[in-house]
Structure formats: structure tokens, C-alpha cells
Design a protein around this motif. Structure first.
Motif, mmCIF file in Angstrom:
data_model
loop_
_atom_site.group_PDB
_atom_site.id
_atom_site.type_symbol
_atom_site.label_atom_id
_atom_site.label_comp_id
_atom_site.label_asym_id
_atom_site.label_seq_id
_atom_site.Cartn_x
_atom_site.Cartn_y
_atom_site.Cartn_z
ATOM 1 N N HIS A 225 0.828 -1.211 0.000
ATOM 2 C CA HIS A 225 0.000 0.000 0.000
ATOM 3 C C HIS A 225 0.862 1.261 0.000
ATOM 4 O O HIS A 225 0.538 2.240 -0.678
ATOM 5 C CB HIS A 225 -0.915 -0.010 1.224
ATOM 6 C CG HIS A 225 -2.019 -1.021 1.154
ATOM 7 N ND1 HIS A 225 -3.010 -0.981 0.210
ATOM 8 C CD2 HIS A 225 -2.279 -2.128 1.921
ATOM 9 C CE1 HIS A 225 -3.860 -1.994 0.392
ATOM 10 N NE2 HIS A 225 -3.422 -2.704 1.421
ATOM 11 N N PHE A 226 1.940 1.238 0.757
ATOM 12 C CA PHE A 226 2.823 2.401 0.784
ATOM 13 C C PHE A 226 3.398 2.701 -0.591
ATOM 14 O O PHE A 226 3.532 3.861 -0.985
ATOM 15 C CB PHE A 226 3.957 2.170 1.785
ATOM 16 C CG PHE A 226 3.599 2.536 3.202
ATOM 17 C CD1 PHE A 226 2.280 2.675 3.580
ATOM 18 C CD2 PHE A 226 4.582 2.746 4.154
ATOM 19 C CE1 PHE A 226 1.940 3.013 4.880
ATOM 20 C CE2 PHE A 226 4.263 3.089 5.463
ATOM 21 C CZ PHE A 226 2.937 3.215 5.821
ATOM 22 N N ALA A 227 3.784 1.652 -1.320
ATOM 23 C CA ALA A 227 4.354 1.854 -2.657
ATOM 24 C C ALA A 227 3.360 2.549 -3.571
ATOM 25 O O ALA A 227 3.715 3.455 -4.337
ATOM 26 C CB ALA A 227 4.767 0.502 -3.253
ATOM 27 N N ARG A 228 2.100 2.131 -3.485
ATOM 28 C CA ARG A 228 1.087 2.748 -4.344
ATOM 29 C C ARG A 228 0.804 4.193 -3.920
ATOM 30 O O ARG A 228 0.700 5.089 -4.766
ATOM 31 C CB ARG A 228 -0.200 1.922 -4.280
ATOM 32 C CG ARG A 228 -1.332 2.456 -5.149
ATOM 33 C CD ARG A 228 -2.531 1.533 -5.083
ATOM 34 N NE ARG A 228 -2.930 1.317 -3.699
ATOM 35 C CZ ARG A 228 -3.692 2.173 -3.002
ATOM 36 N NH1 ARG A 228 -4.103 3.290 -3.573
ATOM 37 N NH2 ARG A 228 -4.024 1.915 -1.765
ATOM 38 N N ALA B 164 12.777 3.643 -1.948
ATOM 39 C CA ALA B 164 11.603 4.433 -1.574
ATOM 40 C C ALA B 164 11.978 5.879 -1.294
ATOM 41 O O ALA B 164 11.297 6.806 -1.740
ATOM 42 C CB ALA B 164 10.944 3.818 -0.344
ATOM 43 N N PHE B 165 13.063 6.085 -0.559
ATOM 44 C CA PHE B 165 13.429 7.451 -0.196
ATOM 45 C C PHE B 165 13.981 8.215 -1.399
ATOM 46 O O PHE B 165 13.795 9.432 -1.503
ATOM 47 C CB PHE B 165 14.445 7.425 0.944
ATOM 48 C CG PHE B 165 13.906 6.814 2.208
ATOM 49 C CD1 PHE B 165 12.562 6.900 2.504
ATOM 50 C CD2 PHE B 165 14.742 6.138 3.088
ATOM 51 C CE1 PHE B 165 12.045 6.338 3.669
ATOM 52 C CE2 PHE B 165 14.238 5.575 4.251
ATOM 53 C CZ PHE B 165 12.887 5.667 4.542
ATOM 54 N N ILE B 166 14.660 7.531 -2.299
ATOM 55 C CA ILE B 166 15.125 8.208 -3.511
ATOM 56 C C ILE B 166 13.941 8.597 -4.381
ATOM 57 O O ILE B 166 13.935 9.663 -5.001
ATOM 58 C CB ILE B 166 16.119 7.307 -4.273
ATOM 59 C CG1 ILE B 166 17.434 7.230 -3.488
ATOM 60 C CG2 ILE B 166 16.369 7.837 -5.675
ATOM 61 C CD1 ILE B 166 18.477 6.348 -4.127
ATOM 62 N N ARG B 167 12.941 7.747 -4.430
ATOM 63 C CA ARG B 167 11.738 8.113 -5.171
ATOM 64 C C ARG B 167 11.121 9.372 -4.558
ATOM 65 O O ARG B 167 10.689 10.280 -5.283
ATOM 66 C CB ARG B 167 10.713 6.980 -5.130
ATOM 67 C CG ARG B 167 9.340 7.443 -5.640
ATOM 68 C CD ARG B 167 8.244 6.445 -5.328
ATOM 69 N NE ARG B 167 8.256 5.358 -6.286
ATOM 70 C CZ ARG B 167 7.428 4.322 -6.230
ATOM 71 N NH1 ARG B 167 6.573 4.233 -5.233
ATOM 72 N NH2 ARG B 167 7.467 3.366 -7.123
ATOM 73 N N ALA B 168 11.049 9.440 -3.229
ATOM 74 C CA ALA B 168 10.489 10.623 -2.577
ATOM 75 C C ALA B 168 11.294 11.870 -2.921
ATOM 76 O O ALA B 168 10.734 12.960 -3.070
ATOM 77 C CB ALA B 168 10.455 10.413 -1.063
ATOM 78 N N MET B 169 12.606 11.709 -3.071
ATOM 79 C CA MET B 169 13.466 12.856 -3.386
ATOM 80 C C MET B 169 13.212 13.396 -4.782
ATOM 81 O O MET B 169 13.687 14.491 -5.114
ATOM 82 C CB MET B 169 14.929 12.460 -3.224
ATOM 83 C CG MET B 169 15.328 12.271 -1.763
ATOM 84 S SD MET B 169 16.809 11.251 -1.548
ATOM 85 C CE MET B 169 17.949 12.078 -2.630
ATOM 86 N N ARG B 170 12.479 12.663 -5.601
ATOM 87 C CA ARG B 170 12.175 13.126 -6.960
ATOM 88 C C ARG B 170 10.726 13.586 -7.090
ATOM 89 O O ARG B 170 10.260 13.861 -8.188
ATOM 90 C CB ARG B 170 12.450 11.999 -7.942
ATOM 91 C CG ARG B 170 13.899 11.518 -7.917
ATOM 92 C CD ARG B 170 14.086 10.269 -8.755
ATOM 93 N NE ARG B 170 13.752 10.513 -10.126
ATOM 94 C CZ ARG B 170 13.252 9.594 -10.953
ATOM 95 N NH1 ARG B 170 13.023 8.383 -10.507
ATOM 96 N NH2 ARG B 170 12.967 9.883 -12.194
#
Length: 805
Positions: free
Chosen positions: A430-433, A470-476
Motif C-alpha cells: 500500500h505504501f508503494a502505491r 523508496a526514499f530516492i523516489r520521494a526525493m524526486r
């Protein structure tokens, strides 16, 4: 001869006689004992009269008390249970009570609580006397501190009914106990006043004596009644009337209640109001109940614990189970649940909690999630995994953004009790989505922060695969707070990363944000980079430190004692506290005020000396930034203050905006896009997965050679350049398309951030050519950025979210 067949009647008494309560002494014809029911072991009180050691007169008084107490039923009168007379003893069993004299001596309440509680007690005795005098046409004739008892709920009960008489009879002033003569009214010895005695004058004199004894202790001589120093000023005028020498001037108890219940009166306080409302709750309408329960919670701290536990809490549970109190009753019910022990909580509260989580009412689900921290500690892991989490998980897909946000935040409290599959598979799916598809920037931000907070509970192998991606995705993310959350989360969870990953994946990703449009993001990035570089430098100087730096990577319960953990003390504080307060990101992120929305982590302000002395050299460089940031006190806005995250703070609530919905009809349906359709925008030609259908997390760390088809495809300009905020939009659809454009992957994959490595099977000439093209693109992009900055400078200050050409 028939004595052989006789038996002691006391054996048929359904109560066991326990230890003696000595405080009544010579103030009553009864001896008070503690007792228990033989079948249920429920505590009771047993009054015992010894026939052999007392006179016939005393026996008549005791029998009169038993007969009278059987017929008196009132909430403020001692409750009769059973009685038995044998040849030797007369038994009278009542609810469990303590003498008021003992109760007051053992009372440990603070002054505000004690004042409220004593007012409630005196009100109850006044109410009981009103019942006797006005409704029953009876006189009590024995009102004093020795005739009042207190039950387990803290309620004062009127007992000592040995001398009750009707109002038609002459006033009963004769006491078989000589020590009680001090409570006789002054008209007893004045025949001239006998004709002006009213039906309540005797009892009102006794009420005055009781009030004096409550604040001063037992009365031994009537002249002491003139000393009123300890009696509250609110009661002063009434007290003078009660102990007046003129019987006709003493007020009726009903009038006393009416006067003292008015605004400013002695009986007008929160405790009396609350308990009277609960007594009449069955006749209140739904709106009155909701208003009452909504305002009850802040007052509970001023109420005595025994009243809350035994009087208020049972009423709340009953109101919830059998009434229409609704979700408003949850907050005070859970707050009072802390007074119960484990067994009582499991019996009384947990069934309500399980029932509530199955409710389809959004208001109920929202209140439950908000109150989760107050009762999660009392729930068994099996109950959480089997009955509660399946219901909570529905909130991840709710169309209401408030429910989605609160569901994400609830995982913080649920994580320690979740099973491997629920936490490492279901929650992360769920978090990924949510992190990739949710149209609310605040929810994407909180998802990142929540992942950082639950990292310690994840399985080590899952943690290694998920966190960095996950955190690198958040950084973008196009939403600035989300990017900042990704940076801080990396710092806070740094003890879970191998140093090889730090150098090959984390630092390159952080470096790309050094040109971020948001100054706060850049500040966080530079602090984090310096910290990671400090670790690498330390290990480079002393390779033996590597093992301690990576000690927590594969441990389920990380240690905070090694150097790697102490390094990130500031980051842990920053990322494990108050969550970002959600906004409508298409409006708030384009507001000029967002240029100053973040401040430094709170723990940077005063770093502990012990942490500085044991950590690596990078701490010195990091803490040196504190003084530089100290002058930026005006660079923060409370709505965005998620840098000062503290576990004791609230997360913040979803603010209503143009795109915010307060009901199911909000129109913010998450995850409505077809996961099988190709994303818009540029990006590597990789398979689009959202971690929802396939639940595949193994692909998060695929090798670059297996994924990339060509160097140019792997390093497209849209992926390696700093993220530029989109043009101002007023709808969520434009933002959603921009998110999909930036993040075509919907699982935490980080292929585009993998370093390009030479493969023996790859043509070296092509690799060299790809490197040159990549450098050329970087230079072109850098020039373009410099040109834009120059145009902004020459054209005046540029507001965040606007574009200038």
C-alpha cells in the motif's frame, strides 16, 4: 431433644463476614465488617448487631434500621442487599462502602479535584434528604459524618437510618448512643421553639453539622460550629442558615439544590454537571449527547480516578453499546481506559474496539484512527492481525484523503504488533502505491516519513531492498516537503545501509538535489551529504570501523550504541516526530510562502555533549551548520513544520481546501488510473509495476545490466536533472499527470540511479560515447539553469510556482 435437628441460621447467610472496620466505634449500634458474596466473591459490607451484648432498646433501633432500609430506594441512600436474624446476631448486608470519616482521611486528591469532589458529595446527601423530607415525608434525625458512607464509585450514601420517623410524629431527638447527642439541634431543650419546627429543620441542622465536619473533622462540641474558617466562601451564607438557632429559618433541601445549582453556586461545577447528565442520559436527544461527549474529554483530568473508573466509564460503555451516542463517545472512553488493568481492559474496552473497526461510518473510523495510540498498547498481537488490521487496511484505498492520511499514520502504532506478512508485504504494498500515485502531496510526504519511522520493525532483507529506493523516489517528488522528507528519512535510517550503497546509490542521488529550487531541501541535502561523507572518511582512515558502522544492517533490533547510530542523532529526531500537515499540493506548493516553509531539525539546536564525543568527525561539520541556520528563525511556517518532528506531537490534520473532501463524495479517488496503461512522459522503457498486483519486491535491486538496454536510455535528461516545480495549476489531475511523468515506476525501484558500470560484454566504444553524451547533456542543462536564474535575477524576484520566459 429437638436441638439435635436444629441448625444455625447464620449458615444460610449468603455472605462471608470479613475483618472489622473499627472507625464507627461508639457512634453506631452496628459493628461494620467487610464481606464477600459466597458465590461470586463480590465485595459487600456487613453490619453486625450482637444481641447478647446489647439491650432491648438497642435491638429495637437495629431492627427499625433494617426495616426502614429495605423500603428506601434512592441513588444517594445506602443500598440494601440482604439481612438475617439469628439467636445471637442480626446481620445487615449492603453494597460495599467505607465510612466517610475514613474516606476523607485517605483522600489524596489535589485541591481542584477535591473541591469538585466534595461539592458532589454534599450535593448527594442534600438530594437524599430532599427525597426523605419532601417525597417520603420522613425525618432522618441522625445526619452527621458517622451516618454517611462512600462506595467504590466515590458516591456518598446516606445511612444511619436507626432514628427515622415520619413528619407527623414528634421530632425524634433521643439517641440511644450518648456520643451522638452533640448533633441534637438547640430547640431540643427549648419548649418555646417546638411549635416552629418544620419537617426538615432537624435534618438541615444535621446537614450543617456534616458540612462543618467535612472541612474540619469530627464535631465534639456544638460551640465549634461557630468556627467557619475552613468552610468555602460559596457555602458561607448557606451554612449560616443551616445552623441557625431558629428552626423555621433553615431552608428546605430542595431549595438548597435549586439555589446552589445556579451559575456561580456551590453545586454548579463540571463534575456535578457531568454526573447528573450521565444519570439522565436516557432522556437526552442525540445532539445533546454528541455535544456532551465532545466536551467531556478535557474535563476528565480534574475528576477523581475512582469516579472516572467506576461511575463515568461504565456509563460511556453502556451509552455506546445500547444508545445512539455515536463516535463522539470514543475519545473520553479511550482516555478513561488507561485506568483499567489488563484483564478489565480486555473485558470491557477491547470488544468495543473490535466492533468499532468494523463500522462503515467514516466519522467513527476517523476517530478510531486518531485515538489509536491510547489503546493499541492494550491489544493482543493476534487481535490486531486477525481482526483490526484487515479493517484498517481498507483505509489505504479510501476515496476520502483524510481517511487515507490517518490510515498511513496509524501504521506507526500498529507496526510493532503486525505479523511478517501484514507489515512486510501488505503495508509496503500500500505504501508503494500511495507514494507514487496518491494525488495529495501531504499523503505522499507522510508515507515517506511513516516508512522511516517503522524501518526498525521491518525484516532486514526487506529493509535493504525497500528503504533506499523508496526514499530516492520521494526525493524526486514534485512536492517540496516530500523531497525533504526523503532526504531526512535517509539520514534517520542511515544505520541500515551498507557503505557500498552509500557511495554508489545514496550520495549520487543526494547530489542531484543540491540544485533544488527549495532552499530548505538544499540545506537538508548538504547536512545529510556531509554526514554520509564523514562516515566514509572515517572508514577510509580506519577500515576496522566498517563493521561497527554496518552493525545494524542485518539486525532486527538495531543498537543505538555504535558510531553509525549516534552519528544520525539529529536526523532520527527530525524524521521520527510530527508529520507534515497535509495540504492541497497543487495550491499550497505553488504559494510563495512555501519558500520559507521548513526549518532545521529541532535536535540540531542543542546537541548533547555525549553524542558529539562518541560520534564520527562528520558530526563536527554537521553541527557547525547549526550556528549558520540559527539566524533563519523566520524561515519556517507552522503549517509546514514537519522538520521538528517529535513523537509526542500530533501529525497534523488534513486541511480543507478546494481539492479536499470531507466525505465519501470528495472525488479524490486514489489509484483510479489503469496500472496496465503506459505512463505519460519520458523515462526508461521499463515495465510499469505498482507493487499492487504482483506484490513483487525482489525487483527493487535488479542489476543495471539486466535492466538497461542502452546507456542513453538509462540516463535520460529528465531523470538526472534537478526537479523543477511545474507551472501553477488549480486541479489535481494536472498534478497527477506531472507525478506520473516524473515517476513512471510505481514500485520503489531505483534503476535510473544505478551507476553505469562497464560490462566485459559491452562495446567499450559505445560506453565511452554514451559517457561523452551524458556529460554534454549535463553541461547543456547546467547552462540552461544558469540562464534561467540570470533571467529571474534581472527580471526581479520570482514567486514560487510561477514561470518567466
Amino acid at each position: 431433644m429437638w436441638s439435635f435437628f436444629s441448625r444455625d441460621p447464620s449458615k444460610d447467610f449468603n455472605f462471608e463476614i470479613g475483618e472489622l472496620v473499627p472507625s464507627l466505634g461508639d457512634k453506631s449500634v452496628w459493628a461494620l465488617h467487610k464481606g464477600k458474596k459466597k458465590v461470586t466473591s463480590e465485595e459487600v459490607s456487613v453490619f453486625v448487631f450482637d444481641l447478647k451484648n446489647n439491650s432491648e432498646t438497642h435491638l429495637e433501633v437495629a431492627k427499625a434500621a433494617v426495616k426502614r432500609l429495605k423500603t428506601l430506594r434512592h441513588p444517594s441512600v445506602l443500598t440494601y442487599l440482604d439481612s438475617l436474624e439469628s439467636e445471637k446476631v442480626l446481620y445487615l448486608s449492603t453494597e460495599y462502602v467505607d465510612p466517610l470519616i475514613d474516606h476523607l482521611q485517605n483522600l489524596t486528591l489535589e485541591r481542584p479535584q477535591k473541591e469538585l469532589y466534595v461539592a458532589w458529595g454534599i450535593f448527594q446527601i442534600t438530594r437524599a434528604l430532599s427525597f426523605l423530607n419532601n417525597d417520603g415525608n420522613l425525618r432522618h434525625n441522625n445526619v452527621n459524618i458517622w451516618s454517611v458512607f462512600v462506595n467504590s464509585s466515590g458516591e456518598w450514601k446516606l445511612g444511619g437510618v436507626e432514628y427515622v420517623s415520619t413528619t407527623q410524629d414528634a421530632a425524634q431527638n433521643f439517641k440511644v448512643i450518648p456520643s451522638l447527642e452533640v448533633y441534637s439541634p438547640p430547640e431540643k431543650n427549648d419548649p418555646s421553639k417546638q411549635r416552629i419546627i418544620t419537617k426538615c429543620s432537624n435534618d438541615m441542622w444535621g446537614l450543617g453539622c456534616l458540612i462543618w465536619e467535612v472541612f474540619n473533622g469530627p464535631l465534639y462540641q456544638q460551640s465549634s460550629l461557630k468556627n467557619i474558617d475552613k468552610i468555602p466562601k460559596q457555602l458561607g451564607p448557606l451554612y449560616y442558615e443551616l445552623v441557625s438557632s431558629n428552626p423555621s429559618s433553615r431552608p428546605n433541601p430542595a431549595d438548597i439544590i435549586s439555589r446552589c445549582r445556579k451559575l456561580g453556586g456551590y453545586f454548579k461545577n463540571d463534575l456535578v454537571d457531568t454526573l447528573l447528565f450521565l444519570e439522565e442520559i436516557q432522556i437526552k436527544d442525540k445532539n445533546e449527547k454528541n455535544r456532551f461527549f465532545s466536551n467531556l474529554t478535557p474535563h476528565l483530568d480534574n475528576f477523581p480516578d475512582n469516579v472516572c473508573k467506576h461511575k463515568i466509564l461504565p456509563q460511556l460503555i453502556t451509552a455506546f453499546e445500547y444508545g445512539d451516542a455515536g463516535s463522539a463517545v470514543l475519545a473520553p472512553m479511550f482516555k478513561l481506559g488507561r485506568l483499567l488493568d489488563t484483564a478489565e481492559y480486555q473485558k470491557k474496552i477491547v470488544p468495543c474496539v473490535v466492533k468499532l473497526f468494523g463500522s462503515n461510518d467514516r466519522a467513527t473510523r476517523s476517530r478510531l484512527l486518531q485515538q489509536l495510540e491510547h489503546f493499541i498498547g492494550h491489544l493482543q498481537a493476534g487481535t490486531v492481525n486477525d481482526q483490526i488490521f484487515p479493517q484498517v487496511a481498507h483505509g489505504f484505498m479510501d476515496t476520502n484523503p483524510t481517511i487515507r492520511e490517518q490510515t498511513v499514520k496509524s501504521v506507526i502504532h500498529l507496526a510493532p504488533k503486525l505479523s511478517y506478512n501484514n507489515l512486510n508485504v501488505e503495508v509496503l504494498r500500500h505504501f508503494a502505491r500511495l507514494q507514487s500515485k496518491d494525488d495529495q502531496g501531504g499523503i505522499r510526504t507522510n508515507t515517506t516519513v511513516c516508512l522511516g519511522k517503522i524501518a526498525q520493525h521491518l525484516h532486514p532483507q526487506i529493509r535493504q531492498k525497500v528503504l533506499i529506493s523508496a526514499f530516492i523516489r520521494a526525493m524526486r517528488d514534485p512536492f517540496p516537503p516530500a523531497r525533504n522528507a526523503g532526504v531526512l528519512a535517509l539520514a534517520a535510517t542511515q544505520q541500515y545501509y551498507l557503505l557500498s550503497e552509500v557511495s554508489s546509490r545514496i550520495l549520487p542521488s543526494l547530489c542531484q538535489l543540491t540544485l533544488d529550487p527549495e532552499k530548505t531541501v538544499r540545506d537538508s541535502v548538504f547536512r545529510t551529504i556531509k554526514g554520509f561523507l564523514g562516515k566514509l572518511e572515517k572508514v577510509s582512515e580506519d577500515p576496522s570501523l566498517r563493521e561497527s558502522m554496518e552493525a545494524d544492517v542485518n539486525t532486527a533490533t538495531p543498537s543505538l550504541s555504535n558510531a553509525a547510530a549516534t552519528w544520525a542523532g539529529w536526523a532520527v529526531t527530525a524524521v521520527t516526530a510530527k508529520f507534515y500537515r497535509s495540504q492541497s499540493d497543487t495550491v499550497k506548493s505553488m504559494n510563495p510562502v512555501t519558500s520559507r516553509m521548513l526549518s532545521k531539525p529541532g535536535s540540531l539546536e542543542q546537541p548533547s555533549s555525549s553524542s558529539i564525543s562518541t560520534t564520527t568527525s562528520s558530526v563536527t561539520s554537521m553541527t557547525s551548520l547549526e550556528h549558520e541556520d540559527g539566524s533563519r528563525g523566520n524561515d519556517s511556517v507552522s503549517d509546514y513544520d514537519y522538520n521538528h518532528w517529535d513523537d509526542n506531537d500530533n501529525w497534523g490534520d488534513m486541511e480543507t481546501g478546494g481539492q479536499m473532501a470531507s466525505s465519501s463524495g470528495s472525488g479524490c479517488a486514489t489509484g483510479t488510473s489503469d496500472p496496465t496503461s503506459p505512463p505519460s512522459g519520458s523515462g526508461p522503457a521499463t515495465k510499469v509495476t505498482d507493487g499492487w498486483e504482483n506484490e513483487e519486491w525482489g525487483s527493487l535491486d535488479e542489476e543495471p545490466e539486466a535492466e538497461l538496454t542502452s546507456p542513453s536510455e538509462a540516463w535520460s535528461p529528465s531523470e538526472i536533472t534537478p526537479i523543477i516545480l511545474p507551472e501553477t495549476k488549480t486541479n489535481n489531475s494536472s498534478l497527477s499527470s506531472h507525478i506520473n511523468h516524473r515517476n513512471p515506476q510505481t514500485t520503489w525501484e531505483e534503476h535510473e540511479f544505478e551507476p553505469l558500470e562497464e560490462n566485459p560484454g559491452t562495446n567499450s566504444a559505445k560506453l565511452e560515447e554514451a559517457k561523452k553524451k551524458r556529460e554534454e547533456r549535463k553541461l547543456m542543462r547546467q547552462k540552461e539553469l544558469e540562464a534561467r536564474r540570470a533571467s529571474r535575477t534581472t527580471g526581479g524576484p520570482m514567486k514560487l510556482g510561477s514561470k518567466k520566459f
